[in-house]
Design an enzyme around this catalytic site. Structure first.
Site, PDB file in Angstrom:
ATOM      1  N   ASN A 177       0.850  -1.185   0.000  1.00 40.06           N
ATOM      2  CA  ASN A 177       0.000   0.000   0.000  1.00 40.06           C
ATOM      3  C   ASN A 177       0.887   1.237   0.000  1.00 40.06           C
ATOM      4  O   ASN A 177       1.940   1.267   0.650  1.00 40.06           O
ATOM      5  CB  ASN A 177      -0.906   0.038   1.228  1.00 40.06           C
ATOM      6  CG  ASN A 177      -1.814   1.262   1.235  1.00 40.06           C
ATOM      7  OD1 ASN A 177      -2.767   1.328   0.476  1.00 40.06           O
ATOM      8  ND2 ASN A 177      -1.513   2.236   2.073  1.00 40.06           N
ATOM      9  N   TYR A 181       0.579  10.071   4.724  1.00 36.33           N
ATOM     10  CA  TYR A 181       0.313  10.374   6.121  1.00 36.33           C
ATOM     11  C   TYR A 181       1.406  11.318   6.619  1.00 36.33           C
ATOM     12  O   TYR A 181       2.596  11.036   6.450  1.00 36.33           O
ATOM     13  CB  TYR A 181       0.325   9.095   6.970  1.00 36.33           C
ATOM     14  CG  TYR A 181      -0.331   7.911   6.297  1.00 36.33           C
ATOM     15  CD1 TYR A 181      -1.703   7.901   6.056  1.00 36.33           C
ATOM     16  CD2 TYR A 181       0.430   6.822   5.877  1.00 36.33           C
ATOM     17  CE1 TYR A 181      -2.304   6.822   5.428  1.00 36.33           C
ATOM     18  CE2 TYR A 181      -0.159   5.737   5.253  1.00 36.33           C
ATOM     19  CZ  TYR A 181      -1.531   5.742   5.019  1.00 36.33           C
ATOM     20  OH  TYR A 181      -2.120   4.675   4.386  1.00 36.33           O
ATOM     21  N   ARG A 182       0.996  12.407   7.221  1.00 41.75           N
ATOM     22  CA  ARG A 182       1.990  13.377   7.676  1.00 41.75           C
ATOM     23  C   ARG A 182       2.920  12.745   8.711  1.00 41.75           C
ATOM     24  O   ARG A 182       2.538  11.812   9.429  1.00 41.75           O
ATOM     25  CB  ARG A 182       1.298  14.602   8.258  1.00 41.75           C
ATOM     26  CG  ARG A 182       0.655  14.342   9.615  1.00 41.75           C
ATOM     27  CD  ARG A 182      -0.037  15.581  10.161  1.00 41.75           C
ATOM     28  NE  ARG A 182      -0.446  15.423  11.541  1.00 41.75           N
ATOM     29  CZ  ARG A 182      -1.672  15.635  11.974  1.00 41.75           C
ATOM     30  NH1 ARG A 182      -2.628  15.991  11.138  1.00 41.75           N
ATOM     31  NH2 ARG A 182      -1.963  15.479  13.262  1.00 41.75           N
ATOM     32  N   GLU A 270      -1.396   0.981  -5.201  1.00 40.84           N
ATOM     33  CA  GLU A 270      -1.264   2.327  -5.765  1.00 40.84           C
ATOM     34  C   GLU A 270      -0.190   2.379  -6.849  1.00 40.84           C
ATOM     35  O   GLU A 270      -0.273   3.228  -7.750  1.00 40.84           O
ATOM     36  CB  GLU A 270      -0.950   3.330  -4.658  1.00 40.84           C
ATOM     37  CG  GLU A 270      -2.142   3.694  -3.775  1.00 40.84           C
ATOM     38  CD  GLU A 270      -2.511   2.594  -2.793  1.00 40.84           C
ATOM     39  OE1 GLU A 270      -3.602   2.674  -2.198  1.00 40.84           O
ATOM     40  OE2 GLU A 270      -1.728   1.634  -2.617  1.00 40.84           O
ATOM     41  N   ASP A 319      -4.260  21.818   9.877  1.00 36.60           N
ATOM     42  CA  ASP A 319      -4.720  20.808   8.922  1.00 36.60           C
ATOM     43  C   ASP A 319      -5.562  21.388   7.792  1.00 36.60           C
ATOM     44  O   ASP A 319      -5.877  22.577   7.766  1.00 36.60           O
ATOM     45  CB  ASP A 319      -5.507  19.718   9.651  1.00 36.60           C
ATOM     46  CG  ASP A 319      -5.019  18.333   9.296  1.00 36.60           C
ATOM     47  OD1 ASP A 319      -4.857  18.060   8.088  1.00 36.60           O
ATOM     48  OD2 ASP A 319      -4.789  17.530  10.207  1.00 36.60           O
TER      49      ASP A 319
END
Length: 519
Positions: A177, A181-182, A270, A319
Site C-alpha cells: 500500500n 500520512y503526515r 497504488e 490541517d
C-alpha cells in the site's frame, strides 16, 4: 508522455510557464508557508485561473544547496498536466472503458481485446536492480534535520513531512500500500506516523498487533480491537511487541504522488494505479535495510520500522480543515537508512484554510473516480465536492430518480463507500440540476425541501480531523433529499414548473440582440 521522475516534471512546469523559481533566501520555518499560502489563494496566474504558480525555492535558509518544490498541483491546469490529459474526464472515460469490458464471445472479440490487454500490461510495476534514488546511500551518518522540512503554522508541534508516499505491506496478502500520512520530525532519526485508524496502513499495523498479541497469548484478536477502539492504543501492559517495516518516498513523479491520496480499494496497489495514470510501469528497487520496494526514481527514500509497543504524542498540526488537529498518540517511525539522489529536491505541501494545493488534488479525485462510484450507485449523474467542504464535509450529487425514496438509498450508499463514509453532509438533487453550479444547487435545495420531511440524520464513523463530532472518529451525519417529491412519497400537492422563457422568444432575442444596443 508521462513523467519519469520529479525532475522531468519540474522541467515541464518551467517550459509551460507554470513554475516560479525563488532565489531570495526563504526560511522553512513558517516563511515558506506564508509565501505559498498567498500564492495558492491568488485569483489568477498567467490568465489561467486561480491557484498561482508552482514554487521552487532555491535558497533555503539553513540548508545551503537544497531546493524545495511546493504548490506543484495547485491549479486545474497543473493537475491536468500532472496526469498528462486535456481533461480529467478523459481519465474517467478510460476507467469506464475498462470497467465496461464484456466477456469475449468469439475469436474476433478476443482479437479486439488485445490492444486493451497490452495497455493493461503497462499498469504493473517493474522491478529494477538500481535507480537514481540509490545515488547516495547512508546507513549510519544521516539526519532527517539535513532536509529542509517545513514548519507550516505557528501552533504546529514542529516540522512535518507533508507529501510522503508511505509504503507498507499487508501481512496477510503481501500486497503493498502507498498512502500519504503526515510525519512529525521528532529528531534526527525518528518521526511520528499519523495514519488515522481508517487508513489502510493503520489496518496493516493492527493486523500485526493482532498477530503479535495472539502469538504471545496475551490477548485475542478481538480483545486487541476492543482495547484499541480500532486504533493503535492498548490501555494496559499487554501491548504486544514487534516491528512493522515501513519505507517512505519523497519527491516522486506526479502520477505516483497523486496515487498515494486516491481512495483505491485495499486490494489494488497504488503502484498499479500510478501505472494506469502514467500509462507506463513504475520502476521499483529493493530497499537496503527493510523488505520493501520503493520508486527507483524518487528523490529521497527513508527506510525503517514502527515499533508495535511504542506510541508518542503527535501534533498539533494546522490541517486541511483550516483548523489545528490536536495532539494524540501515534506510532513512531524509526529510520534505519536514507538513500537519495545527488542534490535531492525536497517536495512538500502545506494545508490550511481552502483553497490550497490539496483542493485541486481533491477535485481531480472527484472527476476521475466518478465511474467507480457509479458501479455502486448506477443512478448517479454527477458529483461535486465543494472545496470549502474540505472533501469530507459536503458532497452534492445529482441522480436519475426512478422510484420513491431513491435519494435516501443514495445517501446510504455513499456512506458505505470507502473514504466517502466520512461525508458529513450529503445533498441529493435531480438530474437536471447542475451540481457544479453551487448557486443553482442552493436555489434548488432551499426551494425543494421541507426540512422535517427531507432531512435525515444517522450515526457512524467520521473523519479523525472532525473537531466537532461528539466523540473522536464517531458522530452524526446529515442527508438532504432535495429531489422533486412524488405522490408515492406522500406529496399530494402539485409540483410547480420552473420559471423559464420559451425557446422561441430566447432565439428571437438572441438574433436581434445587437439591435437593442445593449453591451
Amino acid at each position: 508522455m508521462a513523467y519519469t521522475d520529479l525532475r522531468e516534471w519540474i522541467v515541464a512546469l518551467d517550459r509551460a510557464g507554470e513554475l516560479k523559481r525563488i532565489r531570495a533566501e526563504a526560511d522553512p520555518i513558517l516563511e515558506i508557508s506564508e509565501i505559498t499560502d498567498r500564492v495558492s489563494k491568488s485569483p489568477a496566474h498567467n490568465g489561467r485561473g486561480p491557484g498561482g504558480p508552482a514554487l521552487l525555492f532555491e535558497n533555503v535558509k539553513g540548508h545551503p544547496g537544497s531546493q524545495v518544490l511546493i504548490n506543484q498541483f495547485g491549479s486545474e491546469r497543473r493537475m491536468k498536466m500532472a496526469l498528462d490529459c486535456d481533461s480529467l474526464d478523459e481519465i474517467a472515460a478510460r476507467i469506464h472503458q475498462f470497467l465496461d469490458v464484456k466477456s469475449p464471445q468469439g475469436l474476433l472479440d478476443k482479437v479486439k481485446m488485445l490492444p486493451m490487454l497490452a495497455e493493461m500490461g503497462k499498469f504493473f510495476p517493474k522491478q529494477v536492480s538500481t535507480g537514481p534514488c540509490k545515488e547516495v546511500i547512508k546507513r549510519d551518518n544521516f539526519s532527517l534535520l539535513d532536509f529542509p522540512v517545513l514548519k507550516c503554522w505557528p501552533q504546529d508541534a514542529g516540522r512535518f513531512i507533508t507529501l510522503p508516499c508511505v509504503i507498507t505491506r499487508d501481512p496477510r496478502t503481501g500486497k503493498r500500500n502507498v498512502g500519504m500520512y503526515r510525519m512529525q520530525v521528532y529528531d534526527e532519526r525518528t518521526t511520528g506516523m499519523h495514519w488515522q485508524r481508517q487508513k489502510v496502513a493503520a489496518e496493516h499495523y493492527r493486523e500485526r498487533l493482532r498477530a503479535a498479541a495472539v502469538s504471545a497469548g496475551s490477548l485475542s484478536g478481538v480483545d486487541v480491537m476492543a482495547r484499541t477502539g480500532g486504533g493503535s492504543r492498548i490501555s494496559d501492559s499487554t501491548q504486544p511487541s514487534g516491528r512493522m517495516e515501513v519505507a517512505v518516498a519523497i519527491g516522486t513523479d506526479p502520477a505516483l504522488t497523486f496515487s498515494a491520496i486516491v481512495p483505491a480499494p485495499p486490494d489494488v496497489e497504488e503502484f498499479m494505479i500510478a501505472g494506469f495514470l502514467r500509462q507506463k510501469p513504475v520502476e521499483l528497487v529493493k530497499c537496503e535495510t527493510v523488505d520493501l520496494e520503493v520508486p527507483a526514481n524518487a528523490e529521497i527514500i527513508l527506510e525503517g520500522y514502527v515499533q508495535l509497543d511504542e506510541l508518542h504524542t503527535e501534533g498539533p498540526f494546522g490541517d486541511h480543515t483550516g483548523f489545528y488537529s490536536l495532539d494524540d498518540l501515534y506510532p513512531v517511525f524509526h529510520v534505519t537508512c536514507v538513500t537519495h539522489r545527488k542534490n535531492p529536491v525536497y517536495a512538500t505541501t502545506i494545508v490550511g484554510k481552502p483553497p490550497q494545493e490539496d483542493a485541486w488534488m481533491g477535485k481531480a479525485v472527484e472527476r476521475i473516480f466518478k465511474p467507480l462510484m457509479k458501479l455502486t450507485i448506477p443512478e448517479l449523474v454527477d458529483v461535486n465536492l465543494p472545496i470549502e467542504g474540505v472533501f469530507h464535509n459536503l458532497m452534492v450529487v445529482s441522480i436519475k430518480k426512478s422510484y420513491p425514496g431513491q435519494a435516501r438509498k443514495v445517501m446510504n450508499a455513499i456512506w458505505s463507500l470507502g473514504q466517502a463514509m466520512f461525508t458529513k453532509c450529503v445533498v441529493v438533487v435531480d438530474e437536471d440540476c447542475n451540481v457544479q453550479d453551487l448557486r443553482e444547487v442552493v436555489w434548488r435545495v432551499l426551494n425543494n425541501i421541507d426540512p422535517e420531511r427531507d432531512i435525515q440524520f444517522t450515526l457512524g464513523p467520521v473523519d479523525s480531523l472532525d473537531h466537532a463530532s461528539r466523540l473522536p472518529d464517531f458522530g452524526s451525519k446529515m442527508g438532504i433529499d432535495a429531489t422533486r417529491k412524488w405522490p408515492a412519497e406522500g406529496f399530494t400537492r402539485p409540483w410547480p414548473d420552473e420559471v423559464r422563457m420559451s425557446k422561441e422568444v430566447v432565439d428571437q432575442v438572441t438574433r436581434r440582440w445587437r439591435e437593442f444596443g445593449i453591451e
